[in-house]
Design an enzyme around this catalytic site. Structure first.
Site, PDB file in Angstrom:
ATOM      1  CD  GLU A   1      -2.080  -3.426  -0.075  1.00  9.75           C
ATOM      2  OE1 GLU A   1      -1.326  -2.512  -0.732  1.00  9.75           O
ATOM      3  OE2 GLU A   1      -1.598  -4.393   0.583  1.00  9.75           O
TER       4      GLU A   1
ATOM      5  NE  ARG B   1       7.269  -5.433   2.970  1.00 15.59           N
ATOM      6  CZ  ARG B   1       6.163  -5.730   2.511  1.00 15.59           C
ATOM      7  NH1 ARG B   1       5.453  -4.978   1.553  1.00 15.59           N
ATOM      8  NH2 ARG B   1       5.210  -6.633   3.030  1.00 15.59           N
TER       9      ARG B   1
ATOM     10  CG  HIS C   1       4.439  -2.074   4.576  1.00 17.20           C
ATOM     11  ND1 HIS C   1       3.657  -2.915   4.056  1.00 17.20           N
ATOM     12  CD2 HIS C   1       5.286  -3.070   5.231  1.00 17.20           C
ATOM     13  CE1 HIS C   1       3.681  -4.214   4.534  1.00 17.20           C
ATOM     14  NE2 HIS C   1       4.798  -4.224   5.474  1.00 17.20           N
TER      15      HIS C   1
ATOM     16  CG  HIS D   1      -0.589  -1.858   3.670  1.00 19.13           C
ATOM     17  ND1 HIS D   1       0.479  -2.286   3.745  1.00 19.13           N
ATOM     18  CD2 HIS D   1      -1.523  -2.058   4.811  1.00 19.13           C
ATOM     19  CE1 HIS D   1       0.552  -3.120   5.232  1.00 19.13           C
ATOM     20  NE2 HIS D   1      -0.397  -2.873   5.810  1.00 19.13           N
TER      21      HIS D   1
HETATM   22 ZN   LIG Z   1       2.177  -2.431   2.554  1.00 21.30          ZN
END
Ligand SMILES: [Zn+2]
Ligand SMILES: *[C@@H]1O[C@H](CO)[C@@H](O)[C@H](O)[C@H]1NC(C)=O
Ligand SMILES: *[C@@H]1O[C@H](CO)[C@@H](O)[C@H](O)[C@H]1NC(C)=O
Ligand SMILES: *[C@@H]1O[C@H](CO)[C@@H](O)[C@H](O)[C@H]1NC(C)=O
Ligand SMILES: *[C@@H]1O[C@H](CO)[C@@H](O)[C@H](O)[C@H]1NC(C)=O
Length: 326
Positions: A262, A123, A65, A193
């Site tokens: 994340e 993104r 992303h 991410h």
């Molecule tokens: Zn992501």
């Protein structure tokens, strides 16, 4: 005479501290993976201790992303950590005897560049749709794991547009073909991410637990102190449902340890994480990733366990773990 000693000493320092140009070329090599939509070459790094032994694979990709800038920063940091420490850290030494680490520093190169030049919060990828009136596929909805079923949009204007079919995007296809070919050797699939401070396990597209759920949890929990308040658990239960993610896909094709990280933060700055948080974020994430790799190594190569010494890379990083599932 004096000059010779100085030269020798300099050489010694360079070798000792691994500062010699190309002195890491034995351990790290760069390889072609595929082309992006806008025809940029994608390269992955292979970290591999030369040996005749057949080794298993740890995969890690960053930057799927575009706007999650801390992610590519982490992949670079991680490579640096391995290079600085593999000669002295017994844990790294141990797992590099059995495992090669493949790192894709930026998966979505087109989108990443676009987020630098044009739109900071972009993104998706940059593929054109509907005659060039609409751009970008969410590459983490484009994998062939229950593709298009839930938590996606079929409208290209959406942030979560899943593409026109599974692996419709060249970036997705490049990664999927590469992993598919080697899937019996890939023990672990990590995709990085931001943000939210989660370590997410399969599945996203359904609430059923992965068959090895206890193992997935154990690999992150392992004795070591690490991380900063990561919440661990299945995506669908602790975050939201989504389909076509690389994590679900990797697990569905048989890769046992598959996680989405994340990184920081929890929303205060979100994607625009300030520079002074880059280092602490990379340190805590390195600790968590090392823990997973060690667990995988010890599980698959039980005779290779090393005595754990204090004073190693992990010391000083404190943990607080939040388990949402028991
Ligand atoms: Zn992501
Ligand atoms: C794309 O443009 C062509 C030619 O102008 C047109 O025939 C076609 O219907 C358009 N496709 C879409 C999806 O709008
Ligand atoms: C997606 O996976 C299914 C099996 O689950 C397979 O039949 C199909 O060919 C795959 N599609 C692609 C594009 O790889
Ligand atoms: C796609 O989404 C955009 C923006 O929300 C909307 O204007 C458009 O009508 C949608 N297209 C379709 C085919 O639903
Ligand atoms: C974890 O979160 C708690 C409360 O939110 C905070 O006090 C603590 O400093 C955090 N730990 C780390 C290592 O960041």
């Amino acid at each position: 005479m004096h000059l010779a000693i100085v030269l020798l000493w300099t050489l010694f320092i360079l070798v000792e501290h691994d500062l010699f140009p190309h002195s890491n070329s034995e351990l790290v090599t760069q390889h072609y993976l595929g082309m992006t939509y806008e025809n940029r070459p994608m390269y992955y790094l292979k970290i591999s201790q030369p040996s005749n032994k057949a080794k298993k694979i740890i995969w890690m990709d960053c930057g799927i992303h575009a706007r999650e800038w801390i992610s590519p920063a982490f992949c670079q940091w991680f490579v640096k950590e391995i290079l600085q420490n593999y000669k002295t850290d017994p844990k790294i030494k141990s797992f590099l005897q059995n495992l090669d680490i493949y790192i894709l520093p930026v998966l979505n190169i087109d989108g990443y560049i676009y987020s630098w030049t044009t739109e900071r919060l972009w993104r998706k990828s940059r593929s054109a749709h509907i005659n060039g009136t609409c751009f970008g596929t969410d590459l983490n909805r484009n994998f062939n794991g229950s593709w298009g079923s839930i938590g996606v949009s079929h409208n290209c204007s959406s942030l979560i547009f899943c593409g026109t079919g599974p692996e419709s995007e060249p970036e997705t296809k490049a990664v999927a073909r590469f992993i598919e070919k080697r899937k019996s050797d890939v023990l672990c699939f990590l995709t990085i991410h931001s943000y939210g401070q989660y370590i997410l396990t399969p599945y996203g597209y359904k609430t059923d637990l992965a068959s090895n759920h206890q193992d997935l949890k154990a690999a992150v929990a392992l004795k070591e102190k690490h991380g900063t308040n990561f919440t661990v658990g299945p995506t669908s239960l602790i975050l939201y449902k989504n389909s076509g993610s690389s994590r679900d896909w990797a697990h569905m094709i048989g890769i046992p340890f598959s996680y989405t990280f994340e990184l920081r933060d929890k929303g205060a700055y979100g994607f625009i994480l300030p520079p002074d948080q880059i280092q602490p974020t990379c340190e805590e994430t390195t600790a968590a990733v090392m823990t997973i790799i060690e667990y995988v190594n010890q599980k698959h190569f039980p005779n290779s366990a090393v005595a754990v010494t204090s004073g190693s890379l992990w010391l000083g990083l404190s943990v607080l773990f939040t388990w949402t599932l028991s």
